[in-house]
Design a protein around this motif. Structure first.
Motif, mmCIF file in Angstrom:
data_model
loop_
_atom_site.group_PDB
_atom_site.id
_atom_site.type_symbol
_atom_site.label_atom_id
_atom_site.label_comp_id
_atom_site.label_asym_id
_atom_site.label_seq_id
_atom_site.Cartn_x
_atom_site.Cartn_y
_atom_site.Cartn_z
ATOM 1 N N UNK A 99 -5.526 12.639 0.637
ATOM 2 C CA UNK A 99 -4.160 12.324 1.049
ATOM 3 C C UNK A 99 -3.609 11.150 0.250
ATOM 4 N N UNK A 100 -4.370 10.116 0.091
ATOM 5 C CA UNK A 100 -3.922 8.940 -0.674
ATOM 6 C C UNK A 100 -3.551 9.354 -2.096
ATOM 7 N N UNK A 101 -4.395 10.152 -2.734
ATOM 8 C CA UNK A 101 -4.138 10.586 -4.111
ATOM 9 C C UNK A 101 -2.859 11.418 -4.206
ATOM 10 N N UNK A 102 -2.606 12.275 -3.222
ATOM 11 C CA UNK A 102 -1.380 13.072 -3.198
ATOM 12 C C UNK A 102 -0.162 12.153 -3.142
ATOM 13 N N UNK A 103 -0.205 11.179 -2.252
ATOM 14 C CA UNK A 103 0.931 10.273 -2.102
ATOM 15 C C UNK A 103 1.123 9.411 -3.341
ATOM 16 N N UNK A 104 0.036 9.028 -3.992
ATOM 17 C CA UNK A 104 0.146 8.271 -5.244
ATOM 18 C C UNK A 104 0.789 9.140 -6.330
ATOM 19 N N UNK A 105 0.430 10.412 -6.398
ATOM 20 C CA UNK A 105 1.067 11.314 -7.376
ATOM 21 C C UNK A 105 2.568 11.374 -7.147
ATOM 22 N N UNK A 106 2.971 11.475 -5.887
ATOM 23 C CA UNK A 106 4.402 11.495 -5.583
ATOM 24 C C UNK A 106 5.060 10.187 -6.002
ATOM 25 N N UNK A 107 4.447 9.077 -5.682
ATOM 26 C CA UNK A 107 4.998 7.771 -6.035
ATOM 27 C C UNK A 107 5.120 7.620 -7.548
ATOM 28 N N UNK A 108 4.062 7.957 -8.271
ATOM 29 C CA UNK A 108 4.087 7.821 -9.734
ATOM 30 C C UNK A 108 5.224 8.639 -10.328
ATOM 31 N N UNK A 122 0.832 -1.201 0.000
ATOM 32 C CA UNK A 122 0.000 0.000 0.000
ATOM 33 C C UNK A 122 0.870 1.256 0.000
ATOM 34 N N UNK A 123 0.251 2.398 -0.175
ATOM 35 C CA UNK A 123 0.989 3.645 -0.369
ATOM 36 C C UNK A 123 1.762 4.057 0.885
ATOM 37 N N UNK A 124 1.243 3.770 2.062
ATOM 38 C CA UNK A 124 1.963 4.117 3.294
ATOM 39 C C UNK A 124 3.217 3.255 3.424
ATOM 40 N N UNK A 125 3.087 1.975 3.158
ATOM 41 C CA UNK A 125 4.263 1.103 3.198
ATOM 42 C C UNK A 125 5.300 1.562 2.173
ATOM 43 N N UNK A 126 4.845 1.936 0.988
ATOM 44 C CA UNK A 126 5.765 2.412 -0.037
ATOM 45 C C UNK A 126 6.490 3.666 0.438
ATOM 46 N N UNK A 127 5.748 4.625 1.026
ATOM 47 C CA UNK A 127 6.360 5.866 1.505
ATOM 48 C C UNK A 127 7.358 5.576 2.623
ATOM 49 N N UNK A 128 7.042 4.641 3.500
ATOM 50 C CA UNK A 128 7.985 4.243 4.537
ATOM 51 C C UNK A 128 9.282 3.721 3.923
ATOM 52 N N UNK A 129 9.151 2.890 2.905
ATOM 53 C CA UNK A 129 10.330 2.345 2.225
ATOM 54 C C UNK A 129 11.119 3.447 1.529
ATOM 55 N N UNK A 130 10.416 4.381 0.875
ATOM 56 C CA UNK A 130 11.097 5.487 0.207
ATOM 57 C C UNK A 130 11.877 6.312 1.235
ATOM 58 N N UNK A 131 11.217 6.651 2.332
ATOM 59 C CA UNK A 131 11.872 7.430 3.392
ATOM 60 C C UNK A 131 13.109 6.705 3.910
#
Length: 95
Positions: free
Chosen positions: A82-91, A2-11
């Motif tokens: 919030x989810x959409x914002x984080x997905x934009x960053x991930x993409x 999920x996007x939170x797990x992805x952001x944790x990994x990116x961080x």
């Protein structure tokens, strides 16, 4: 993932014993209401990557603005975006 797990990994992948002391990620609530996100890109692989600003206004509660300025991904959005914002960053970060 999920996007939170992805952001944790990116961080975590940016943390090098130095970066995390001066830079990082901020997620906060806004009073209109909504979400604000700042992700510092200094000393990351995204530091000089081009970003096309995003502006979506669907209604008073469904909107988002994203840009990169001064080596910072800055975004704000409605209370359910919030989810959409984080997905934009991930993409953007994985292109």
């Amino acid at each position: 993932m999920d996007i939170i797990q992805w952001l944790e990994e990116w961080y975590l992948s940016q943390c090098d014993g130095d970066w995390e002391h001066g830079y990082g990620i901020k997620i906060e609530t806004l009073d209109n209401p909504g979400w604000g996100v700042e992700i510092n890109l200094m000393d990351t692989y995204l530091e000089n990557k081009d970003f096309t600003s995003v502006q979506v206004e669907r209604n008073d509660d469904d909107w988002l603005f994203c840009k990169v300025e001064n080596n910072t991904f800055t975004a704000s959005g409605g209370p359910k975006n919030l989810h959409e914002i984080l997905v934009k960053f991930k993409e953007w970060s994985t292109i």
